[in-house]
Every structure is written in structure tokens, then in C-alpha cells.
Scaffold this motif. Structure first.
Motif, PDB file in Angstrom:
ATOM      1  N   GLU A 109      50.768 -58.700  -2.528  1.00  0.00           N
ATOM      2  CA  GLU A 109      49.200 -58.340  -2.536  1.00  0.00           C
ATOM      3  C   GLU A 109      48.908 -56.722  -2.354  1.00  0.00           C
ATOM      4  O   GLU A 109      48.370 -56.192  -3.276  1.00  0.00           O
ATOM      5  CB  GLU A 109      48.775 -58.868  -1.042  1.00  0.00           C
ATOM      6  N   LYS A 110      50.129 -56.066  -1.605  1.00  0.00           N
ATOM      7  CA  LYS A 110      50.164 -54.505  -1.802  1.00  0.00           C
ATOM      8  C   LYS A 110      50.283 -54.268  -3.465  1.00  0.00           C
ATOM      9  O   LYS A 110      49.434 -53.260  -3.577  1.00  0.00           O
ATOM     10  CB  LYS A 110      51.186 -54.157  -1.000  1.00  0.00           C
ATOM     11  N   LEU A 111      51.002 -54.759  -4.113  1.00  0.00           N
ATOM     12  CA  LEU A 111      51.336 -54.225  -5.484  1.00  0.00           C
ATOM     13  C   LEU A 111      50.235 -54.487  -6.184  1.00  0.00           C
ATOM     14  O   LEU A 111      49.584 -53.744  -6.958  1.00  0.00           O
ATOM     15  CB  LEU A 111      52.417 -55.168  -5.968  1.00  0.00           C
ATOM     16  N   ASP A 112      49.425 -55.621  -6.071  1.00  0.00           N
ATOM     17  CA  ASP A 112      48.208 -55.959  -6.556  1.00  0.00           C
ATOM     18  C   ASP A 112      46.972 -54.813  -6.518  1.00  0.00           C
ATOM     19  O   ASP A 112      46.249 -54.509  -7.251  1.00  0.00           O
ATOM     20  CB  ASP A 112      47.846 -57.385  -6.373  1.00  0.00           C
ATOM     21  N   LEU A 113      46.928 -54.507  -5.140  1.00  0.00           N
ATOM     22  CA  LEU A 113      45.808 -53.614  -4.615  1.00  0.00           C
ATOM     23  C   LEU A 113      46.261 -52.191  -5.267  1.00  0.00           C
ATOM     24  O   LEU A 113      45.393 -51.759  -5.820  1.00  0.00           O
ATOM     25  CB  LEU A 113      46.033 -53.447  -2.962  1.00  0.00           C
ATOM     26  N   VAL A 114      47.598 -51.994  -5.066  1.00  0.00           N
ATOM     27  CA  VAL A 114      47.798 -50.469  -5.933  1.00  0.00           C
ATOM     28  C   VAL A 114      47.531 -50.765  -7.575  1.00  0.00           C
ATOM     29  O   VAL A 114      47.089 -49.594  -8.105  1.00  0.00           O
ATOM     30  CB  VAL A 114      49.336 -50.196  -5.648  1.00  0.00           C
ATOM     31  N   ASP A 115      47.903 -51.791  -7.967  1.00  0.00           N
ATOM     32  CA  ASP A 115      47.625 -51.790  -9.483  1.00  0.00           C
ATOM     33  C   ASP A 115      46.007 -51.822  -9.796  1.00  0.00           C
ATOM     34  O   ASP A 115      45.751 -50.872 -10.825  1.00  0.00           O
ATOM     35  CB  ASP A 115      48.074 -53.197  -9.984  1.00  0.00           C
ATOM     36  N   SER A 116      45.235 -52.385  -8.647  1.00  0.00           N
ATOM     37  CA  SER A 116      44.027 -52.240  -8.956  1.00  0.00           C
ATOM     38  C   SER A 116      43.330 -50.815  -8.884  1.00  0.00           C
ATOM     39  O   SER A 116      42.228 -50.507  -9.622  1.00  0.00           O
ATOM     40  CB  SER A 116      43.016 -53.351  -8.147  1.00  0.00           C
ATOM     41  N   PHE A 117      43.777 -50.090  -8.236  1.00  0.00           N
ATOM     42  CA  PHE A 117      43.405 -48.691  -7.776  1.00  0.00           C
ATOM     43  C   PHE A 117      43.786 -47.946  -9.184  1.00  0.00           C
ATOM     44  O   PHE A 117      42.914 -47.175  -9.412  1.00  0.00           O
ATOM     45  CB  PHE A 117      43.901 -48.142  -6.524  1.00  0.00           C
ATOM     46  N   PHE A 118      45.105 -48.012  -9.494  1.00  0.00           N
ATOM     47  CA  PHE A 118      45.458 -47.390 -10.725  1.00  0.00           C
ATOM     48  C   PHE A 118      44.506 -47.720 -12.010  1.00  0.00           C
ATOM     49  O   PHE A 118      44.275 -46.925 -12.684  1.00  0.00           O
ATOM     50  CB  PHE A 118      47.006 -47.403 -10.967  1.00  0.00           C
ATOM     51  N   LEU A 119      44.354 -48.976 -12.097  1.00  0.00           N
ATOM     52  CA  LEU A 119      43.512 -48.995 -13.214  1.00  0.00           C
ATOM     53  C   LEU A 119      42.054 -48.884 -13.157  1.00  0.00           C
ATOM     54  O   LEU A 119      41.694 -48.242 -14.248  1.00  0.00           O
ATOM     55  CB  LEU A 119      43.666 -50.861 -13.378  1.00  0.00           C
TER      56      LEU A 119
END
Length: 919
Positions: free
Chosen positions: A286-296
Motif C-alpha cells: 500500500e505504501k508503494l502504491d501511494l508513493v506511485d500515485s503521488f509520483f504519477l
């Protein structure tokens, strides 16, 4: 070849649609990139198994890059589909999925919370009020908006229904104003109320009112709200006789404890209280998905492709800012912005750890040894945009110009060395001077804030490298060195300079070879620094920086780096090897073990590559121990024996006790042969000692009966005489007692073709030439040494003879000492030697007198440097047995003690006795 294929597939997947599907067959791709269909098909199917490629098994079979497809269309649940229809059916289902199911964590850490929300929202009539409880920035506002979208999708409210948000904290000190905002007011309700005004409850009628930081409401405000929650009615401020109705759904949010912040009567009207986890409480995915979404999101805003290093990803996933998801989002926003400004001409901006805001510096330093850096790959978020930002200050341009000039001089002057116009010594001195002048300019004549994030983090990591070198090799830390190297890398950033020089590609391998030969220690230490920066800060390891830092360190008169046996723990798992190595290093209080953590699917090729890389970047002339966890022994030994230049001991089935056992033997100074013979004699383990095959490098050994001190002296004098930096053989000081005891079994004879031994006493090894130091000093054996060298190498014999005669004189030997006055110390030693002959009534041979001169001078310097001799377990018995001799020798050396203000230890007196009375 494989990378070309995958890159091509990424590119064409960006334009995929049903009409051009045939372009994605293995046959079509093979024609485009000029490879055979079978090769392309093999690579593509391997990518499917690894989860990087989508395969659609209709005719013809087509392949799509999974990352690109997921970004443009939707995230797929599997890697293989029977048809395009099946693939796009999944897409339609995903598109129609409700907004709450799309919340990151909806099926994991937020699963129960989402069920609670749906229960409250779908409750008959107007739903139930919802209270969201969680740390600041944990995503409560975002979740409230998702609830609004869910209500629209479920036709609970109109698609144009209002969503109104209010942060109650803004009106904490003015509760009357807050109440008037919520409930509205009538004309004359208070000073300035010159007309009736609707409140937010009325504005949100038919939609949702979201009250954040609702704990800021006064008791009176809470009472008015729960009256509305009971009846759906409220009165505007100024006239309680008016009853207004509204069908407004209420969502509250707070960071405080419910029980202590609200009236019991208010709490009773909150049937749905939902706890939102902070960032640190989320699962790793989930942390990785959140970080991914912010960078996207930043990629869309900046209209650029963004490449994020694994160090940044690792740092963000390990950060704990009071559970604040919003804080992580802001850090990502700042870092992308900083990289956007820095990389003004790049189509892809790269976010590295030094782009993080300065407030992250403390967390970066605290996590410098974190063991999860290799879990994540660099991630790229693609969004293309042609506009480029173009800024550069005049001062910065001048700095870059000066740095470029020095870097270009490395090549221009080296070309003169190749042509014979200047000597290597002149080149080295000239470049060291250029480097120091540039660093002085950067440090003293350029204004910059040394507290800035990049400079501070660079300095910290360079200091960390120096600490490692001090603990491992005794290389002392130095604030000036740290400041100088950090300044260079700060101003240079990661720009590649020499790539713009027309001769760089041809000169580069020769220049690197020159540096490794002439500045071996400086080059190695520079590699340690740059390797650490590359690992910790995703800072690029550039050969041009290696050259610069090598010249700088070489000019600081660094000590020889002592080559020790290196040890690596290789184990499968995220931190298995690291854990064992860390435990052993801490318990043994020395950095003896390196660690390589390997994913379960690591191939033998990957392992071999990592080991070869380690060998290329470390001083391992005394051997390397590999501790591996499963069945790699036979394969590794076969693969490595043709590529190594030192013996390697490979041991299977590594465990922490085994690592500690080997560490203990290393601390005892055991060589790799002795470790191989002694390791866990009573436990059956698989091990194999592998020696290099092929032509051995030639070597001369030096030794001394009394220890390593004089052996090192002989080595250094030979190096001066033979201009050793330019000779194709090694000169190695070695322990005399080991040579005498173990003969040809000792390590140097396994690694090198030993031409001769030069020392103070003959270890008597069959087939190996021995030349006594005394015979070199009086000139008797100089011809013998020249004959040995003549047979193996070409050199100027007359010049070498002059150098040997000059350097191997008593005075020249003593002049190699750095503290003592050679004339004074020789006079004192000569007097002490005469006293020994007189008081003990003996006549020393020339050999013993020469040896006593050399040993005594080295002894005095050793004591002044506070260096100890090897332990002597039987020293007490010796002192008791030879009491008279010890007292007499101490008396003979008493004047040296007085003149040099030193105290000669019992162990040193014992060594002098050994010289005098040995046969």
C-alpha cells in the motif's frame, strides 16, 4: 539485445489499439528489430513468466508491455489472456468499479473501514453520519471525496449534488462566526448582519457537508449539530423560531481522541466511527502504491517523465512522519520540483535522494545502513512534454568552466606522457597541483551555503566512508579531505564532463590503468568513497570523478592500505546475508564481512557478476572468503578459477556461528590456508579452496627475523631502487617465522612465482633464491639480484646497480625513517653495539652488526610512534631465564632511552637478544 527488444515493446505499447494488434506479434516485432522470431518469442515468454509482459493467446499471439499498458489503460490482474475481448472485459469491470474499491488499501488495511462506510452510506433515508479518525494528513479529506463519488454512483445523490468542505480549526477562536457559517443567520442577529444569509447546511442540501477538525466545535456548536442529526431540522443564528430542513449527509473528521474531545450526547449520535491508519501502519504494498500515485500525479503536473531511484523509494517507504500520508505527498512534490529545476534540458527528470527537502536529512542519516535498498527497482513515470526550463547563473557557469578545464587537463597532459614529452612523475605532480588549486577555489573563493541539503548529505556520507576505511584499514579521518571531496561533487553535481572530450573514449582505459598502477592506494580509497555514494545516494559512479579524487588523495600522503583477507556473505532473501554480517561485525568489533543479499530467483550468472565486481573494486591480494547459503560451491569454483588473481575459499551452508568462527580466525591473523585447515574441524561442512590458474605474477618476498618492521623497510627501499610503480612484479613483506615453518605451503607461493627472498635471516626454502640484507649493504649480492631480475625483465642494469648501492647503505636505510635524525640515531646505535661487545665479551659478525643497526633504528621509531611488536606468550619465562643478559642489554641501550626519551619494553629487549645470540 534483450533490452532493445523490451524497450521497443514499451514504445509501441503506448500506441496500442485493437486495429493495430498484429504489430505486437513475435514475428512482426522480430522483423522490426532484426532478430530471429524464435529468439524474440523466447525473450517475450520469459518476460510473461517474470510478470513484465501481457500475453494474449489468440491468433496471432500478441504481447504488450505490462507497465505501459497499466498506466494508459488499467492494471491487469493476470499476465495471460485467451483473447483481447477477455482483456478488455476486465478493463470494463475495473472502469465500473465503485470509487471506494479504488481507494489504495481497500482490500487490505482499509477493508473493514470501507465496509463500515458503505453500511453508513447505504442506510435508508439519508444515510448515517460518519466520523473519520486518523493522524493529520492520513487521507481523511480524500476518503470523504471518495464517499461523495460513491453516493453519486449508487444514485443516492444527484451527480451535480454539492460537496462542501469546511475546516473548523480556522474559526476556533471565533465560535459565533463558525456557527453562523454552519447554520446561517437572520438580519440583525449580530452587528453587521444586515441581511439574512444561508448556512453551509442549506448550501449542502441534497449533497454532503464535510467538517474537518470538527473537535474545534464548541459545546454549543456540537449541541446544535446533533439536533440536526436527530431531526434534520435546524434554526439560523438570531431566530430559534425558524425551523429549516435539509437533506444533507454529514462526514466529520478529527485527529483527536473521540472520548475526550466531544460531548457524550454528540458521541451517541455517531454510530459509525472509522479509524484511518497512518502511513507507517499501511502494508508495504500500500505504501508503494501511494508513493506511485503521488509520483504519477507529479508527472502529469510537470508534464515530464520522472525516473525515481530505488534509494528514494526505499527512504519514502521507511519514513515515519507521524503517520502522515500528506507529508510524504509534499516531500514527493518538492523533490520532483527540485529535480525539474535542476535537470533543465532533460526529457526525463531524475529524482534522487539529494533532491529530498533538507528536513529529510536527519532521517536519511539515521537510515544510512538500512538493509532494504535492493528491494526496489528504479521506477519511471512517463508523461512527455516538449517545453524545457532554462536557468543558469553566471557564477555557476564560471565554476563549471573551471572544473571542466581541470578535467580536460587529465587527458591533455596524459597524451604528453604517452608521447614521452613529460615523465609520469611530472604528470602526477602537475595534476595534483591542478586539483588542489581547483578545490581551494571551490572552498575558499565561492559563496555557497554548506548547510544545504545536498552538500550536508554528501559530507555525511563521505565521512561515513572514511569511518569505514578507518575501522577496516586504519585510514584516518580528516575534515579537510571530507570538505574537499564534498565541495567538488556538490558543484559538479552529476554532470559528465569528459564525455565531451574527443579523446576520452580512447584515453580512458589507459588513464585508469595508469592510476591503478601509480596510485594504487589512492585509487582504491577513491573507489570506496564513490561506491558508497553510489549505493547510499544513487550518485553516479563516474570514472572521471575516480580520476580526480585519486589524484587528490594521492597528494595527501596517505599511508599504504594494508591488504587483508576479504570475506563476503552471500545469501538468498532481503536481509539474510546483511543480518549475519552485521551481527558478526558488531560482536567482533571490526568490519570483517561484506554482505550480498540476493532475491530467490538470482541466477549463478548474477552471483558471479557480483563477485567479479567486488574483486575488481577491492584489494584482495591475500585472498577472499565466500560464505554461501545453498549449493553454489562447485559451480562457483569452476566459473571463478580462470578469472581470479587470488585464492578464494568457498564455504557452503553459511550460518551466524560459522561467520563468527571465521571472523575469530581472521582476528588471529590466520592466512587463508590456515583458515581452510582449521575451520570447524569437528563439523562436516562443504568447502573448497580455489587458486588462480594461468600465469602467475612474479614476486620478491622480504622478511626479517625480528618481525615485519624491517621487512617493510626492505620492501620500501627495493621499491625506490626498482621504480616499482613501473615494474611488472610484486614486492611483498612477509612473516619470517611462517616462511621458516611452513615453507612452500605459505600463501605467496600459491599466488605468485617467487623469484627471491631478501631478508635478515634465511628461511631455507628449497628452490627459492635467498639474498641477505647484509650482503646487499656491503655490495656482495647486488650482482646476484641483478642476475635474477635480468632473467625475467628488461631494465637499465647500470642505473639499477647505482640505485641499489646507494639505497642499500646503512645511512640510506635509516633515512627512510620519518621521525629520527639519521646521523644522531646511527651514532647512538653504534655506541650501544660497541657496549654490547665490551660488556658481554663477544665479537659480533658484520651480518649481526648490520642487522642490529637496522633493527635498533626501526625499534626507536616504532616506540616513538607508539606501535607495538607482536605478542610473546613466553616473555615471563624468558625474562626469568635470561635475567643477566636482559639487564646488560638494557644497560647498553640506556643512553638511547635517555637521548630519545623513550622506554624500551621487555619484548623489544627480547628481540635484540634474539639477534645477538641467534646461530
Amino acid at each position: 539485445m534483450k533490452n532493445d527488444l523490451y524497450n521497443y515493446l514499451k514504445k509501441i505499447t503506448e500506441n496500442f489499439n485493437k486495429d493495430n494488434a498484429k504489430l505486437f506479434s513475435a514475428n512482426s516485432i522480430a522483423k522490426k528489430i532484426n532478430l530471429s522470431r524464435s529468439t524474440v518469442s523466447s525473450y517475450l515468454n520469459k518476460g510473461v513468466k517474470q510478470g513484465n509482459i501481457i500475453k494474449i493467446k489468440e491468433y496471432p499471439v500478441i504481447f504488450l508491455d505490462k507497465e505501459v499498458f497499466s498506466r494508459i489503460y488499467f492494471k491487469t490482474s493476470v499476465n495471460e489472456y485467451e483473447s483481447l475481448e477477455e482483456l478488455f472485459n476486465e478493463g470494463r469491470k475495473i472502469k465500473n468499479r465503485d470509487p471506494l474499491d479504488n481507494v489504495i488499501g481497500a482490500r487490505q488495511s482499509l477493508r473493514e473501514q470501507i465496509e463500515q462506510i458503505k453500511t453508513a452510506v447505504l442506510y435508508p433515508e439519508n444515510g448515517l453520519p460518519i466520523m473519520l479518525v486518523g493522524p493529520s494528513g492520513s487521507g481523511k479529506t480524500y476518503l470523504a471525496k471518495c464517499i461523495y463519488d460513491y453516493c453519486i454512483q449508487e444514485n443516492l445523490i444527484h451527480e451535480n449534488a454539492p460537496f462542501i468542505s469546511l475546516n473548523c480549526a480556522q474559526y476556533y477562536h471565533n465560535p459565533e462566526l463558525l456557527s453562523s457559517l454552519l447554520f446561517g443567520y437572520t438580519k440583525g442577529a449580530f452587528t453587521g448582519a444586515d441581511k439574512d444569509k444561508k448556512g453551509l447546511l442549506e448550501d449542502a442540501d441534497g449533497g454532503i457537508l464535510f467538517l474537518d477538525e470538527v473537535h474545534r466545535l464548541t459545546n454549543q456548536g456540537q449541541e446544535k449539530l446533533f439536533t440536526f442529526m436527530d431531526s434534520g431540522e435546524y434554526s439560523p443564528i438570531g431566530d430559534n423560531s425558524i425551523n429549516k430542513k435539509a437533506k444533507t449527509r454529514l462526514i466529520f473528521a478529527t485527529t483527536e481522541s473521540i472520548q475526550s474531545s466531544f460531548l457524550p450526547t454528540f458521541i451517541r449520535r455517531l454510530p459509525v466511527i472509522i479509524n484511518i491508519p497512518g502511513f507507517s501502519e499501511r502494508t508495504q504494498q500500500e505504501k508503494l502504491d501511494l508513493v506511485d500515485s503521488f509520483f504519477l500525479k507529479e508527472s502529469e503536473i510537470l508534464k515530464r517523465s520522472i525516473k525515481v531511484s530505488k534509494q528514494v523509494i526505499s527512504f519514502l517507504l521507511s519514513s515515519n512522519y507521524d503517520g502522515n500520508v500528506g507529508k510524504i505527498k509534499n516531500i514527493i512534490k518538492y523533490s520532483c520540483g527540485k529535480s525539474y529545476v535542476r535537470m533543465k534540458d532533460a526529457e526525463v527528470i531524475k529524482v534522487r535522494i539529494t533532491d529530498l527537502p533538507i528536513e529529510c536529512e536527519k532521517h536519511i542519516k539515521e537510515n544510512i545502513n538500512h538493509q532494504f535498498l535492493n528491494r526496489y527497482q528504479d521506477r519511471t513515470y512517463d508523461y512527455k512534454y516538449p517545453e524545457l526550463l532554462n536557468i543558469n547563473s553566471k557564477e555557476q557557469k564560471n565554476i563549471q568552466k573551471n572544473i571542466t578545464a581541470v578535467y580536460f587537463q587529465f587527458i591533455e597532459k596524459f597524451k604528453q606522457v604517452e608521447c614521452g614529452d613529460i615523465t609520469p612523475d611530472y604528470y602526477i605532480k602537475k595534476m595534483m597541483n591542478n586539483v588542489n588549486l581547483l578545490l581551494d577555489e571551490l572552498i575558499f573563493n565561492t559563496e555557497f551555503d554548506q548547510d544545504q541539503s545536498l552538500f550536508s548529505i554528501l559530507s555525511f556520507n563521505i565521512r561515513f566512508s572514511f569511518k569505514y576505511m578507518e575501522e577496516t584499514y586504519g585510514f584516518k579521518q580528516d575534515g579537510n579531505k571530507i570538505l574537499s571531496i564534498a565541495s567538488l561533487l556538490y558543484f559538479k553535481e552529476e554532470h559528465k564532463i569528459l564525455i565531451n572530450h574527443p579523446d576520452w573514449s580512447s584515453i580512458r582505459p589507459k588513464l585508469l590503468t595508469f592510476i591503478n598502477s601509480y596510485m594504487k592506494n589512492a585509487s582504491y580509497l577513491a573507489k570506496v568513497i564513490l561506491n558508497n555514494l553510489s549505493k547510499q545516494l544513487d550518485y553516479p559512479f563516474l570514472d572521471e570523478d575516480l580520476i580526480f579524487i585519486s589524484f587528490y588523495l594521492n597528494g595527501t600522503n596517505i599511508q599504504n592500505v594494508k591488504g587483508e583477507i576479504n570475506s563476503i556473505v552471500l545469501a538468498h532473501g532481503y536481509s539474510t546475508a546483511s543480518s549475519m554480517a552485521n551481527v558478526a561485525n558488531r560482536l567482533l568489533k571490526k568490519n570483517l564481512f561484506q554482505a550480498i543479499d540476493m532475491p530467490i530467483n538470482t541466477t549463478i550468472d548474477d552471483i558471479e557478476s557480483k563477485i567479479i565486481d567486488f574483486i575488481d573494486n577491492h584489494i584482495i591480494e591475500n585472498g577472499l572468503i565466500l560464505l554461501v547459503d545453498m549449493g553454489s560451491l562447485s559451480n562457483l569454483s569452476t566459473r571463478l578459477k580462470d578469472k581470479i588473481k587470488c585464492p578464494i575459499l568457498i564455504i557452503d551452508y553459511v550460518s551466524t556461528p560459522l561467520v563468527l568462527e571465521i571472523g575469530s580466525l581472521l582476528l588471529q591473523g590466520k592466512n587463508i590456508n590456515e583458515i581452510n585447515e582449521e575451520i570447524l574441524k569437528n563439523i562436516k561442512i562443504n568447502k573448497q579452496l580455489v587458486y588462480p590458474v594461468g600465469k602467475k605474477k612474479k614476486a620478491i618476498l622480504t622478511c626479517c627475523y625480528t618481525g615485519m618492521g624491517s621487512a617493510i623497510q626492505i620492501q620500501e627501499i627495493l621499491q625506490k631502487s626498482l621504480n616499482h610503480d613501473n615494474t611488472p612484479f610484486a614486492i611483498i613483506p612477509y612473516d619470517y617465522k611462517k616462511l621458516k615453518q611452513n615453507k612452500l605451503k605459505e600463501l605467496p607461493f600459491q599466488i605468485y612465482d617467487v623469484l627471491a627472498i631478501i631478508g635478515t635471516s634465511d628461511p631455507k626454502i628449497d628452490g627459492v633464491n635467498y639474498i641477505g640484507l647484509d650482503q646487499l649493504i656491503n655490495g656482495e649480492e647486488i650482482e646476484k639480484l641483478i642476475d635474477i631480475l635480468r632473467y625475467n625483465f628488461q631494465f637499465d642494469e647500470q642505473q639499477l646497480k647505482k640505485d641499489l648501492v646507494f639505497n642499500f647503505s646503512i645511512k640510506r636505510i635509516v633515512e627512510n625513517l620519518t621521525i629520527l635524525d639519521p646521523n644522531k640515531i646511527l651514532r647512538l646505535v653504534e655506541k650501544a653495539t660497541d657496549r654490547i661487545e665490551e660488556n658481554l665479551n663477544i665479537k659480533l659478525s658484520n651480518n649481526k652488526r648490520f642487522l642490529l643497526y637496522v633493527h635498533s633504528c626501526c625499534m626507536v621509531e616504532r616506540i616513538l610512534r607508539k606501535e607495538n611488536v607482536d605478542d610473546q606468550n613466553d616473555i615471563s619465562q624468558f625474562l626469568e631465564r635470561e635475567k643477566r643478559k636482559v639487564e646488560m642489554i638494557r644497560y647498553c641501550f640506556s643512553e638511547i632511552e635517555k637521548e630519545c626519551t623513550i622506554k624500551i619494553s621487555d619484548q623489544e629487549i627480547r628481540l635484540i637478544c634474539d639477534i645477538i645470540f641467534s646461530h
